[in-house]
Design an enzyme around this catalytic site. Structure first.
Site, short mmCIF file in Angstrom:
data_model
loop_
_atom_site.label_atom_id
_atom_site.label_comp_id
_atom_site.label_asym_id
_atom_site.label_seq_id
_atom_site.Cartn_x
_atom_site.Cartn_y
_atom_site.Cartn_z
N ARG A 1 9.56 13.93 3.87
CA ARG A 1 10.21 12.90 4.68
C ARG A 1 11.02 11.90 3.84
O ARG A 1 11.51 10.91 4.36
CB ARG A 1 9.14 12.18 5.50
CG ARG A 1 8.65 13.07 6.63
CD ARG A 1 7.25 12.75 7.09
NE ARG A 1 6.86 13.65 8.16
CZ ARG A 1 6.39 14.90 7.96
NH1 ARG A 1 6.27 15.38 6.73
NH2 ARG A 1 6.07 15.66 8.98
N THR B 1 -12.20 9.23 6.78
CA THR B 1 -12.85 8.38 7.79
C THR B 1 -11.89 8.12 8.94
O THR B 1 -10.69 8.37 8.82
CB THR B 1 -13.26 7.02 7.19
OG1 THR B 1 -12.07 6.27 6.89
CG2 THR B 1 -14.10 7.20 5.93
N VAL C 1 0.79 5.47 5.86
CA VAL C 1 -0.65 5.60 6.02
C VAL C 1 -0.99 7.07 5.79
O VAL C 1 -0.42 7.95 6.44
CB VAL C 1 -1.11 5.17 7.44
CG1 VAL C 1 -2.62 5.19 7.53
CG2 VAL C 1 -0.57 3.80 7.79
N GLU D 1 -0.85 -5.36 8.66
CA GLU D 1 -0.23 -6.68 8.63
C GLU D 1 1.25 -6.67 9.06
O GLU D 1 1.85 -7.72 9.23
CB GLU D 1 -0.34 -7.28 7.23
CG GLU D 1 -1.76 -7.61 6.81
CD GLU D 1 -2.60 -6.41 6.39
OE1 GLU D 1 -3.83 -6.47 6.56
OE2 GLU D 1 -2.03 -5.39 5.92
N TRP E 1 0.85 -1.19 0.00
CA TRP E 1 0.00 0.00 0.00
C TRP E 1 0.89 1.24 0.00
O TRP E 1 1.88 1.28 0.70
CB TRP E 1 -0.90 -0.02 1.24
CG TRP E 1 -2.09 0.87 1.11
CD1 TRP E 1 -2.24 2.10 1.68
CD2 TRP E 1 -3.29 0.61 0.39
NE1 TRP E 1 -3.45 2.62 1.35
CE2 TRP E 1 -4.13 1.73 0.55
CE3 TRP E 1 -3.74 -0.46 -0.39
CZ2 TRP E 1 -5.39 1.81 -0.02
CZ3 TRP E 1 -4.99 -0.38 -0.96
CH2 TRP E 1 -5.80 0.74 -0.77
N HIS F 1 -10.62 5.46 9.78
CA HIS F 1 -9.78 4.30 9.46
C HIS F 1 -8.30 4.59 9.72
O HIS F 1 -7.57 3.76 10.25
CB HIS F 1 -10.01 3.90 8.00
CG HIS F 1 -9.22 2.71 7.56
ND1 HIS F 1 -9.54 1.43 7.94
CD2 HIS F 1 -8.12 2.61 6.76
CE1 HIS F 1 -8.68 0.59 7.40
NE2 HIS F 1 -7.81 1.28 6.68
#
Length: 168
Positions: free
Chosen positions: A137, A96, A91, A63, A29, A98
């Site tokens: 970053r 939301t 991330v 994960e 991801w 999440h």
């Protein structure tokens, strides 16, 4: 280089560390961000004689803790084990909650691994509001977090070796 981490970038003693074995667990991801984290890490590890003995890719950040734990179990009965594991992911906040759940889960999971495993698990997960923050970053005004994760891993290997621990 991040202006807040001047002592982190003091790598003088790492030239004498010798061969260090590191494993990397990274996510699919946000692959373009994660790939750059890993590239920076690999360059820094190789600069100081580090060896990446295993690279494992998982779907997402949630994960990562499980994969780090399974990776360690994979090496438990082998003669050469990693002296540190680096977990990389990114991330990006959406509309939301999440984001909050994933960030908390991966942070808590990696913390738990650091308390359970005999080797350090380095937190290389970027938690971002947007992609522009990732660029800051990955060599921008906040340094390169992949390189910093490698330095952190090598310094933690030095700490554990200095205390007489070596997972060989």
């Amino acid at each position: 280089m991040s202006q807040n981490n001047n002592t982190l970038h003091d790598t003088q003693m790492l030239h004498e560390l010798g061969l260090s074995r590191v494993a990397i667990v990274c996510t699919e991801w946000n692959n373009s961000i994660v790939r750059e984290l890993v590239n920076g890490c690999e360059g820094m590890l190789h600069k100081f004689g580090g060896d990446i003995i295993k690279k494992l890719t998982v779907p997402g950040c949630f994960e990562l803790p499980f994969a780090c734990k399974m990776l360690w179990r994979h090496f438990e009965n082998k003669s050469e084990k990693p002296e540190a594991i680096i977990a990389f992911g990114a991330v990006i906040r959406g509309g939301t909650p999440h984001f909050d759940y994933v960030c908390r889960a991966v942070t808590d999971g990696i913390l738990q691994l650091n308390l359970e495993l005999p080797v350090p698990v380095i937190f290389g997960v970027l938690t971002l509001d947007n992609e522009a923050q990732a660029l800051e970053r990955l060599g921008g005004s906040h340094g390169h977090k992949g390189e910093e994760a490698a330095i952190t891993a090598l310094k933690m290997i030095e700490v554990t070796r200095g205390l007489g621990f070596r997972p060989v």
